[in-house]
Design a protein around this motif. Structure first.
Motif, PDB file in Angstrom:
ATOM      1  N   VAL A  43      15.329  -6.635   6.857  1.00  0.00           N
ATOM      2  CA  VAL A  43      15.744  -5.346   6.639  1.00  0.00           C
ATOM      3  C   VAL A  43      16.440  -5.251   5.326  1.00  0.00           C
ATOM      4  N   ALA A  44      17.147  -6.362   5.232  1.00  0.00           N
ATOM      5  CA  ALA A  44      17.861  -6.668   3.892  1.00  0.00           C
ATOM      6  C   ALA A  44      16.870  -6.445   2.616  1.00  0.00           C
ATOM      7  N   GLU A  56       3.734   0.804   2.586  1.00  0.00           N
ATOM      8  CA  GLU A  56       3.599  -0.077   3.492  1.00  0.00           C
ATOM      9  C   GLU A  56       4.311  -1.619   2.953  1.00  0.00           C
ATOM     10  N   LEU A  57       4.903  -2.459   3.681  1.00  0.00           N
ATOM     11  CA  LEU A  57       5.437  -3.861   3.099  1.00  0.00           C
ATOM     12  C   LEU A  57       5.067  -4.732   4.056  1.00  0.00           C
ATOM     13  N   ASP A  77       1.008  -1.369  -0.042  1.00  0.00           N
ATOM     14  CA  ASP A  77       0.054   0.024  -0.052  1.00  0.00           C
ATOM     15  C   ASP A  77       0.889   1.348  -0.019  1.00  0.00           C
ATOM     16  N   ILE A  78       0.172   2.448  -0.301  1.00  0.00           N
ATOM     17  CA  ILE A  78       1.085   3.807  -0.107  1.00  0.00           C
ATOM     18  C   ILE A  78       0.019   4.594   0.811  1.00  0.00           C
ATOM     19  N   GLN A  79       0.915   5.035   1.813  1.00  0.00           N
ATOM     20  CA  GLN A  79       0.373   5.812   2.832  1.00  0.00           C
ATOM     21  C   GLN A  79       0.394   7.226   2.299  1.00  0.00           C
ATOM     22  N   ASP A  84       7.065   1.248   6.073  1.00  0.00           N
ATOM     23  CA  ASP A  84       6.218   0.911   7.423  1.00  0.00           C
ATOM     24  C   ASP A  84       5.829  -0.287   7.103  1.00  0.00           C
ATOM     25  N   GLU A  85       5.194  -0.969   8.027  1.00  0.00           N
ATOM     26  CA  GLU A  85       4.461  -2.191   7.910  1.00  0.00           C
ATOM     27  C   GLU A  85       3.097  -2.165   7.658  1.00  0.00           C
ATOM     28  N   ASP A  86       2.720  -3.204   6.944  1.00  0.00           N
ATOM     29  CA  ASP A  86       1.419  -3.404   6.312  1.00  0.00           C
ATOM     30  C   ASP A  86       0.324  -3.239   7.425  1.00  0.00           C
TER      31      ASP A  86
END
Length: 326
Positions: A279-280, A272-273, A252-254, A307-309
């Motif tokens: 981290v890598a 959002e990921l 997603d895009i915040q 940021d986290e999903d």
């Protein structure tokens, strides 16, 4: 000095060409005015002189805006071209005022100018030269936008994409459009004043040319005032949003903002990921997106926050506009 000369090489070529051509035209019109006393030639001389000074400012500003960021100015000098253009329009405004005043005086106290052949020859040659510069500016617009076109398509593409052109190129286009139209009007006025009792025709056209110059001043002022403040590029925001959402790892895009800095575009993006990524892996995704976005024309830097999903889809056709406005 060497650095300054290198910067000048990066200046807007259309503005430099227009400045040179208009300087020659202004001198020729000035000589013609001194020989004939034609008010139409005076108006066109003032117009060409204003365009010369203006376009020299534009060329210098567009070149200096390419200067690399420094410790004192870490955001670079992109908006300098907007500041220079704001100053340049003052010159056009003053010249426009003088042109209108001279036209009104001729309407109130009309005089019969001489040298019809000289006047028409100078104005005709000026129109051809102005039209040549205008066509070059049109081609520059297509070049800046990566559009391949030829023939009359150069004209239609330039008009339809004028809003996307660089500030300097847009100014050259507007000024030379008015200059070409003004030259044609001046030729008509000279013929009417010479072959009829309506000697005020040249004064009327002088006023019209002055008003057209003021319209250019207004348009350029509003465009560059927005540039100085910091204007977003909504079309590029939509395009970059689509590029980002096409990536299979982006959930997603915040937030997404593309700000114009003169001719440059600065991108700030928050995505959002999957929270289970390492981290890598997240860093690889970030680098991949930066590389894709930097390939877009005009983009000079990209800032991406991760940021986290949260499981809530924000970037949709219905509400992506609100995300862009954040």
């Amino acid at each position: 000095m060497k650095e300054f000369l290198q910067l000048l090489k990066k200046g807007n070529k259309s503005a430099l060409l227009a400045a040179i051509v208009n300087a020659v035209i202004a001198i020729i019109k000035g000589i013609g005015f001194s020989m004939t006393g034609s008010v139409a030639l005076f108006a066109e001389m003032m117009h060409s002189a204003a365009d010369t000074a203006n376009q020299l400012f534009v060329f210098s500003g567009s070149a200096l805006s390419k200067k690399a960021p420094t410790d004192r100015f870490p955001n670079g000098f992109g908006r300098l071209v907007n500041l220079v253009l704001l100053g340049a329009v003052l010159i056009v405004g003053i010249m426009a005022f003088e042109t209108i005043v001279e036209g009104i005086q001729h309407i109130v106290h009309p005089t019969h100018s001489s040298g019809l052949a000289i006047t028409l020859t100078i104005l005709g040659a000026s129109v051809v030269l102005e039209a040549f510069v205008l066509y070059k500016a049109m081609k520059e617009i297509s070049h800046e936008l990566g559009i391949t076109t030829s023939g009359f398509g150069v004209v239609t593409e330039a008009i339809s994409n004028l809003g996307k052109a660089k500030p300097a190129t847009k100014l050259v286009f507007l000024e030379d459009t008015v200059a070409t139209l003004g030259g044609l009007l001046a030729m008509i006025a000279v013929i009417i004043a010479y072959f009829s009792p309506f000697h005020q025709a040249e004064g009327v056209v002088s006023v019209i040319i002055g008003i057209l110059m003021f319209l250019v001043v207004g348009k350029v002022f509003l465009d560059n005032a927005a540039g100085v403040i910091g204007e977003s590029d909504e079309e590029m925001e939509d395009k970059i949003g689509e590029i980002v959402m096409e990536d299979p790892d982006v959930k997603d895009i915040q937030a997404l903002t593309v700000v114009k800095e003169g001719e440059d575009l600065h991108v700030e993006l928050e995505i959002e990921l999957d929270p289970n990524l390492t981290v890598a892996q997240a860093d690889d995704i970030k680098d991949r997106l930066e590389e894709k976005i930097m390939k877009e024309k005009g983009v000079t830097d990209v800032i991406i926050e991760l940021d986290e999903d949260d499981g809530i889809q924000n970037w949709t056709e219905e509400n992506k506009t609100e995300i862009i406005k954040k």
